[in-house]
Design an enzyme around this catalytic site. Structure first.
Site, PDB file in Angstrom:
ATOM      1  N   ARG A  38      10.800   2.015   6.337  1.00 11.35           N
ATOM      2  CA  ARG A  38      12.573   1.971   5.999  1.00 11.35           C
ATOM      3  C   ARG A  38      13.160   3.281   6.704  1.00 11.35           C
ATOM      4  NH1 ARG A  38      11.709   2.213  -0.241  1.00 11.35           N
ATOM      5  NH2 ARG A  38      10.012   3.747   0.661  1.00 11.35           N
ATOM      6  N   ARG A  39      12.695   4.183   6.931  1.00 11.49           N
ATOM      7  CA  ARG A  39      13.355   5.350   7.437  1.00 11.49           C
ATOM      8  C   ARG A  39      13.568   5.465   8.916  1.00 11.49           C
ATOM      9  NH1 ARG A  39      10.409   9.992   3.652  1.00 11.49           N
ATOM     10  NH2 ARG A  39       8.749   8.433   4.106  1.00 11.49           N
ATOM     11  N   TYR A 153      -0.753   1.089 -10.565  1.00 12.10           N
ATOM     12  CA  TYR A 153      -1.370   1.405  -9.058  1.00 12.10           C
ATOM     13  C   TYR A 153      -2.467   1.168  -8.744  1.00 12.10           C
ATOM     14  CZ  TYR A 153      -2.401   4.193  -4.977  1.00 12.10           C
ATOM     15  OH  TYR A 153      -2.557   4.515  -3.729  1.00 12.10           O
ATOM     16  N   LYS A 157      -4.220  -1.924  -6.082  1.00 13.08           N
ATOM     17  CA  LYS A 157      -5.277  -1.609  -4.977  1.00 13.08           C
ATOM     18  C   LYS A 157      -6.539  -2.047  -5.322  1.00 13.08           C
ATOM     19  CE  LYS A 157      -2.805   1.297  -2.477  1.00 13.08           C
ATOM     20  NZ  LYS A 157      -2.330   1.170  -1.085  1.00 13.08           N
TER      21      LYS A 157
HETATM   22  P1  NDP Z   1       3.168   8.557   2.343  1.00 14.37           P
HETATM   23  O1  NDP Z   1       4.327   8.496   1.151  1.00 14.37           O
HETATM   24  O2  NDP Z   1       3.113   9.789   2.984  1.00 14.37           O
HETATM   25  O3  NDP Z   1       3.500   7.251   3.035  1.00 14.37           O
HETATM   26  C1  NDP Z   1       3.766   5.877   2.682  1.00 14.37           C
HETATM   27  C2  NDP Z   1       4.539   5.171   3.742  1.00 14.37           C
HETATM   28  O4  NDP Z   1       4.809   3.798   3.205  1.00 14.37           O
HETATM   29  C3  NDP Z   1       5.848   5.793   4.076  1.00 14.37           C
HETATM   30  O5  NDP Z   1       5.791   5.687   5.781  1.00 14.37           O
HETATM   31  C4  NDP Z   1       6.781   4.718   3.592  1.00 14.37           C
HETATM   32  O6  NDP Z   1       7.862   4.617   4.608  1.00 14.37           O
HETATM   33  C5  NDP Z   1       6.146   3.521   3.433  1.00 14.37           C
HETATM   34  N1  NDP Z   1       6.888   2.546   2.515  1.00 14.37           N
HETATM   35  C6  NDP Z   1       6.777   2.710   1.076  1.00 14.37           C
HETATM   36  N2  NDP Z   1       7.721   1.784   0.580  1.00 14.37           N
HETATM   37  C7  NDP Z   1       7.900   0.917   1.742  1.00 14.37           C
HETATM   38  C8  NDP Z   1       8.645  -0.216   1.600  1.00 14.37           C
HETATM   39  N3  NDP Z   1       8.934  -0.724   0.615  1.00 14.37           N
HETATM   40  N4  NDP Z   1       8.799  -0.845   2.796  1.00 14.37           N
HETATM   41  C9  NDP Z   1       8.263  -0.464   3.933  1.00 14.37           C
HETATM   42  N5  NDP Z   1       7.405   0.904   3.936  1.00 14.37           N
HETATM   43  C10 NDP Z   1       7.275   1.569   2.798  1.00 14.37           C
HETATM   44  O7  NDP Z   1       1.644   8.182   1.556  1.00 14.37           O
HETATM   45  P2  NDP Z   1       0.403   8.204   2.286  1.00 14.37           P
HETATM   46  O8  NDP Z   1       0.486   7.977   3.826  1.00 14.37           O
HETATM   47  O9  NDP Z   1      -0.498   8.835   1.557  1.00 14.37           O
HETATM   48  O10 NDP Z   1       0.305   6.612   1.640  1.00 14.37           O
HETATM   49  C11 NDP Z   1      -0.402   5.339   2.647  1.00 14.37           C
HETATM   50  C12 NDP Z   1      -0.994   4.392   1.937  1.00 14.37           C
HETATM   51  O11 NDP Z   1      -2.031   5.175   1.503  1.00 14.37           O
HETATM   52  C13 NDP Z   1      -0.287   3.887   0.684  1.00 14.37           C
HETATM   53  O12 NDP Z   1      -0.532   2.622   0.495  1.00 14.37           O
HETATM   54  C14 NDP Z   1      -1.070   4.795  -0.389  1.00 14.37           C
HETATM   55  O13 NDP Z   1      -0.984   3.932  -1.625  1.00 14.37           O
HETATM   56  C15 NDP Z   1      -2.405   4.734   0.101  1.00 14.37           C
HETATM   57  N6  NDP Z   1      -3.292   5.753  -0.362  1.00 14.37           N
HETATM   58  C16 NDP Z   1      -2.940   7.141  -0.401  1.00 14.37           C
HETATM   59  C17 NDP Z   1      -3.582   8.228  -0.510  1.00 14.37           C
HETATM   60  C18 NDP Z   1      -3.221   9.678  -0.828  1.00 14.37           C
HETATM   61  O14 NDP Z   1      -3.865  10.404  -1.711  1.00 14.37           O
HETATM   62  N7  NDP Z   1      -2.282  10.119  -0.137  1.00 14.37           N
HETATM   63  C19 NDP Z   1      -4.940   7.698  -1.127  1.00 14.37           C
HETATM   64  C20 NDP Z   1      -5.396   6.506  -1.329  1.00 14.37           C
HETATM   65  C21 NDP Z   1      -4.459   5.690  -0.787  1.00 14.37           C
HETATM   66  P3  NDP Z   1       9.590   4.883   4.078  1.00 14.37           P
HETATM   67  O15 NDP Z   1       9.917   5.404   2.996  1.00 14.37           O
HETATM   68  O16 NDP Z   1      10.219   5.283   5.414  1.00 14.37           O
HETATM   69  O17 NDP Z   1       9.736   3.169   4.122  1.00 14.37           O
HETATM   70  C1  8X3 Z   2      -4.246   7.709  -4.132  1.00 11.16           C
HETATM   71  C2  8X3 Z   2      -5.638   8.234  -4.489  1.00 11.16           C
HETATM   72  O1  8X3 Z   2      -6.921   9.337  -6.851  1.00 11.16           O
HETATM   73  O2  8X3 Z   2      -4.331  10.004  -6.286  1.00 11.16           O
HETATM   74  O3  8X3 Z   2      -4.644   6.291  -4.095  1.00 11.16           O
HETATM   75  O4  8X3 Z   2      -4.952   7.585  -7.148  1.00 11.16           O
HETATM   76  S1  8X3 Z   2      -5.567   8.678  -6.307  1.00 11.16           S
END
Ligand code: NDP
Ligand code: 8X3
Length: 253
Positions: A38-39, A153, A157
């Site tokens: 989105r950004r 959440y 997943k």
């Molecule tokens: P970030 O918050 O850094 O990145 C999340 C991304 O998702 C951003 O680029 C954001 O972009 C995008 N996003 C969120 N909502 C929307 C939307 N409605 N439409 C389009 N894009 C969207 O987190 P991570 O990189 O850590 O997360 C990436 C993935 O990994 C997620 O699915 C998260 O659940 C998963 N994950 C993360 C973990 C962690 O500990 N970090 C562990 C396990 C899984 P923008 O806001 O610009 O739209």
């Molecule tokens: C993100 C990992 O352990 O914070 O999906 O839920 S945890």
């Protein structure tokens, strides 16, 4: 798949965290990139950094029509998507279910489940027709192991994981690979989003331990994509060394 200038990689959630790190890594192979989120400012800055053809796509993946339109109108050079990294997603809140915000629950379902579904459905017909493609979904250890506050959440997943396995079963013989990567704790903007901008709370999540980095997960995404076409990594669970699943909890009065 050999990754080259003939490969198109579509990354959702490319404005931050895993998505941005994966874009940087794939760019080293010279691939064409579709960067969606989105950004716009973040996506434009990433594009300016990368020395490969990039198509920037402002997309809220909760919007079913917008997703269908975005895929249907990709510029010709980016239209044949070889790798879809279904990465965009979020957690909101850590409250117990009896106290959680239903709007947060809706947003997680709409983004993590429905948005991922919409992107997958949009890209699959082309992949199947070309007998070539790879869907890489980002799940989480939260979809496999329960923890207090993980309620919806973790549920979203778990959907990503089962959806990936079902896709894999029905795409057998069609030349399309499916992988789900399940990361543990990783220091991105994830916790800042989960705690709605409270940086102090987000920092405590990773205090006193070494979390994964976005680059660690980008390496996993890139590795599964770069393997030869006859190799399919089904599921890849990755945790920091300093995180583990602790087993049952017992309440005693
Ligand atoms: P970030 O918050 O850094 O990145 C999340 C991304 O998702 C951003 O680029 C954001 O972009 C995008 N996003 C969120 N909502 C929307 C939307 N409605 N439409 C389009 N894009 C969207 O987190 P991570 O990189 O850590 O997360 C990436 C993935 O990994 C997620 O699915 C998260 O659940 C998963 N994950 C993360 C973990 C962690 O500990 N970090 C562990 C396990 C899984 P923008 O806001 O610009 O739209
Ligand atoms: C993100 C990992 O352990 O914070 O999906 O839920 S945890």
């Amino acid at each position: 798949m050999s990754l080259s200038q003939d490969t198109t990689v579509f990354i959702t959630g490319a404005s931050s965290g895993f998505g941005a790190a994966a874009a940087r890594l794939f760019a080293r192979d010279g691939v064409r990139l579709v960067l969606a989120a989105r950004r716009l400012d973040r996506l434009e800055a990433l594009k300016a950094e990368l020395d490969v053809p990039c198509h920037v796509l402002v997309l809220d993946q909760r919007d079913r029509q917008a997703v269908a339109q975005a895929f249907a109108t990709l510029p010709e050079a980016f239209a044949k998507v070889d790798v879809l990294v279904n990465n965009a997603g979020l957690a909101l809140g850590l409250e117990a279910a009896d106290n959680a915000d239903l709007d947060d629950w809706d947003r997680m379902v709409d983004t993590n489940i429905k948005g991922l579904m919409y992107c997958t459905r949009a890209v699959l017909p082309g992949m199947v027709a070309r007998k070539r493609g790879h869907i890489i979904n980002i799940g989480s250890v939260a979809g496999r192991y329960p923890y207090p506050g993980g309620n919806v959440y973790g549920g979203t997943k778990a959907f990503v994981e089962q959806f990936s396995l079902n896709l894999r079963a029905e795409l057998l013989g069609k030349g399309v690979r499916v992988t789900v990567i399940e990361p543990g704790m990783c220091d991105t903007e994830f916790s800042l989003v989960r705690f709605k901008g409270d940086g102090g709370k987000a920092d405590t999540v990773y205090a006193g331990m070494t979390p994964l980095s976005a680059e660690d997960i980008a390496n996993c995404i890139h590795w599964v994509a770069a393997l030869p076409p006859h190799v399919n990594i089904n599921t890849l669970e990755v945790m920091p060394t300093e995180q583990a699943n602790g087993g049952f909890a017992v309440h005693r009065s």
